[in-house]
Write a protein that holds these residues in place. Sequence first.
Motif, PDB file in Angstrom:
ATOM      1  N   GLU A 187      22.885 -21.325   2.752  1.00 18.50           N
ATOM      2  CA  GLU A 187      23.469 -22.254   1.785  1.00 18.50           C
ATOM      3  C   GLU A 187      23.134 -23.709   2.113  1.00 18.50           C
ATOM      4  O   GLU A 187      22.995 -24.533   1.226  1.00 18.50           O
ATOM      5  N   ASN A 188      23.015 -24.051   3.378  1.00 15.48           N
ATOM      6  CA  ASN A 188      22.780 -25.431   3.803  1.00 15.48           C
ATOM      7  C   ASN A 188      21.515 -25.523   4.666  1.00 15.48           C
ATOM      8  O   ASN A 188      21.589 -25.858   5.839  1.00 15.48           O
ATOM      9  N   PRO A 189      20.340 -25.264   4.093  1.00 15.34           N
ATOM     10  CA  PRO A 189      19.123 -25.267   4.914  1.00 15.34           C
ATOM     11  C   PRO A 189      18.786 -26.643   5.461  1.00 15.34           C
ATOM     12  O   PRO A 189      18.198 -26.772   6.514  1.00 15.34           O
ATOM     13  N   LYS A 190      19.166 -27.744   4.768  1.00 18.97           N
ATOM     14  CA  LYS A 190      18.850 -29.101   5.234  1.00 18.97           C
ATOM     15  C   LYS A 190      19.558 -29.395   6.543  1.00 18.97           C
ATOM     16  O   LYS A 190      18.998 -30.002   7.439  1.00 18.97           O
ATOM     17  N   LYS A 191      20.808 -28.952   6.655  1.00 21.78           N
ATOM     18  CA  LYS A 191      21.546 -29.169   7.895  1.00 21.78           C
ATOM     19  C   LYS A 191      20.853 -28.466   9.049  1.00 21.78           C
ATOM     20  O   LYS A 191      20.727 -28.999  10.135  1.00 21.78           O
ATOM     21  N   VAL A 192      20.380 -27.267   8.797  1.00 21.21           N
ATOM     22  CA  VAL A 192      19.696 -26.494   9.829  1.00 21.21           C
ATOM     23  C   VAL A 192      18.397 -27.193  10.195  1.00 21.21           C
ATOM     24  O   VAL A 192      18.077 -27.370  11.368  1.00 21.21           O
ATOM     25  N   GLU A 193      17.618 -27.654   9.162  1.00 21.32           N
ATOM     26  CA  GLU A 193      16.346 -28.327   9.422  1.00 21.32           C
ATOM     27  C   GLU A 193      16.576 -29.629  10.172  1.00 21.32           C
ATOM     28  O   GLU A 193      15.852 -29.948  11.103  1.00 21.32           O
ATOM     29  N   SER A 194      17.588 -30.405   9.769  1.00 21.20           N
ATOM     30  CA  SER A 194      17.823 -31.674  10.429  1.00 21.20           C
ATOM     31  C   SER A 194      18.209 -31.457  11.889  1.00 21.20           C
ATOM     32  O   SER A 194      17.823 -32.225  12.752  1.00 21.20           O
ATOM     33  N   LYS A 195      18.933 -30.409  12.176  1.00 17.38           N
ATOM     34  CA  LYS A 195      19.266 -30.093  13.560  1.00 17.38           C
ATOM     35  C   LYS A 195      18.010 -29.758  14.337  1.00 17.38           C
ATOM     36  O   LYS A 195      17.841 -30.179  15.471  1.00 17.38           O
ATOM     37  N   LYS A 196      17.113 -28.983  13.700  1.00 18.80           N
ATOM     38  CA  LYS A 196      15.862 -28.628  14.361  1.00 18.80           C
ATOM     39  C   LYS A 196      15.033 -29.876  14.618  1.00 18.80           C
ATOM     40  O   LYS A 196      14.462 -30.062  15.678  1.00 18.80           O
ATOM     41  N   GLU A 197      14.969 -30.771  13.621  1.00 18.24           N
ATOM     42  CA  GLU A 197      14.186 -31.991  13.764  1.00 18.24           C
ATOM     43  C   GLU A 197      14.739 -32.845  14.890  1.00 18.24           C
ATOM     44  O   GLU A 197      14.006 -33.379  15.706  1.00 18.24           O
ATOM     45  N   LYS A 198      16.071 -32.948  14.961  1.00 19.14           N
ATOM     46  CA  LYS A 198      16.692 -33.726  16.022  1.00 19.14           C
ATOM     47  C   LYS A 198      16.362 -33.150  17.384  1.00 19.14           C
ATOM     48  O   LYS A 198      16.019 -33.867  18.303  1.00 19.14           O
ATOM     49  N   SER A 199      16.439 -31.842  17.505  1.00 13.62           N
ATOM     50  CA  SER A 199      16.159 -31.234  18.800  1.00 13.62           C
ATOM     51  C   SER A 199      14.692 -31.399  19.151  1.00 13.62           C
ATOM     52  O   SER A 199      14.348 -31.629  20.290  1.00 13.62           O
ATOM     53  N   THR A 200      13.821 -31.351  18.142  1.00 14.93           N
ATOM     54  CA  THR A 200      12.389 -31.548  18.372  1.00 14.93           C
ATOM     55  C   THR A 200      12.137 -32.980  18.803  1.00 14.93           C
ATOM     56  O   THR A 200      11.376 -33.234  19.727  1.00 14.93           O
ATOM     57  N   ASP A 201      12.805 -33.932  18.153  1.00 16.21           N
ATOM     58  CA  ASP A 201      12.648 -35.349  18.530  1.00 16.21           C
ATOM     59  C   ASP A 201      13.100 -35.574  19.962  1.00 16.21           C
ATOM     60  O   ASP A 201      12.432 -36.247  20.730  1.00 16.21           O
ATOM     61  N   CYS A 202      14.199 -34.956  20.336  1.00 15.56           N
ATOM     62  CA  CYS A 202      14.707 -35.102  21.690  1.00 15.56           C
ATOM     63  C   CYS A 202      13.754 -34.472  22.685  1.00 15.56           C
ATOM     64  O   CYS A 202      13.502 -35.013  23.753  1.00 15.56           O
ATOM     65  N   ASP A 203      13.247 -33.295  22.317  1.00 16.42           N
ATOM     66  CA  ASP A 203      12.337 -32.594  23.205  1.00 16.42           C
ATOM     67  C   ASP A 203      11.065 -33.423  23.431  1.00 16.42           C
ATOM     68  O   ASP A 203      10.575 -33.525  24.542  1.00 16.42           O
ATOM     69  N   SER A 204      10.555 -34.052  22.364  1.00 15.07           N
ATOM     70  CA  SER A 204       9.326 -34.826  22.503  1.00 15.07           C
ATOM     71  C   SER A 204       9.578 -36.102  23.302  1.00 15.07           C
ATOM     72  O   SER A 204       8.711 -36.598  23.971  1.00 15.07           O
ATOM     73  N   ALA A 205      10.801 -36.601  23.253  1.00 12.28           N
ATOM     74  CA  ALA A 205      11.127 -37.797  24.011  1.00 12.28           C
ATOM     75  C   ALA A 205      11.136 -37.490  25.507  1.00 12.28           C
ATOM     76  O   ALA A 205      10.897 -38.378  26.321  1.00 12.28           O
ATOM     77  N   LEU A 206      11.407 -36.251  25.861  1.00  4.96           N
ATOM     78  CA  LEU A 206      11.439 -35.862  27.257  1.00  4.96           C
ATOM     79  C   LEU A 206      10.044 -35.663  27.821  1.00  4.96           C
ATOM     80  O   LEU A 206       9.848 -35.747  29.027  1.00  4.96           O
ATOM     81  N   ILE A 207       9.084 -35.386  26.962  1.00  6.13           N
ATOM     82  CA  ILE A 207       7.721 -35.121  27.419  1.00  6.13           C
ATOM     83  C   ILE A 207       7.030 -36.463  27.635  1.00  6.13           C
ATOM     84  O   ILE A 207       6.976 -37.273  26.738  1.00  6.13           O
TER      85      ILE A 207
END
Length: 145
Positions: free
Chosen positions: A124-144
């Motif tokens: 029902e709320n795919p944007k919330k799921v995608e935004s969470k994924k994007e945030k985690s990806t952004d955080c992950d890339s900041a660590l690299i």
Amino acid sequence: SSGINAEWPLRPGIRSTAYSIMSSAFWKKFLVDAGIPLKATSSYASAFVDNRITEGMVPDLSKSILMDLGITIIGDVIAILKHAIYVTEQSSAQKLAQLSKRAAKSEKVKHEKKLEKKVEKKVENPKKVESKKEKSTDCDSALIP
């Protein structure tokens, strides 16, 4: 229609022939399993059937009841009572196992329903799921580095 109804009691005080035959067979097996000599099983089984003793009454058997049924040989009385205890314990263990299985199945169903609700929310709320994924990806890339 044979006129024999396997459901018992049909009305209070009326037994079907099928029930009597089934009861007699149950009691004969019960008595044989208890170690009662074959010569005595038929008369003992008849006493149980004639006095409308049912399988559900096994836990209620006592020396007094067996004596009232005409079972007076003390060794047979002891053997029947010991077997009654064994049968009752086995029945209780089986019922407990069934209840445990039902409880486990119920918990599994509850867990599956929770998972279904989570999946429905994500659908029902795919944007919330995608935004969470994007945030985690952004955080992950900041660590690299």
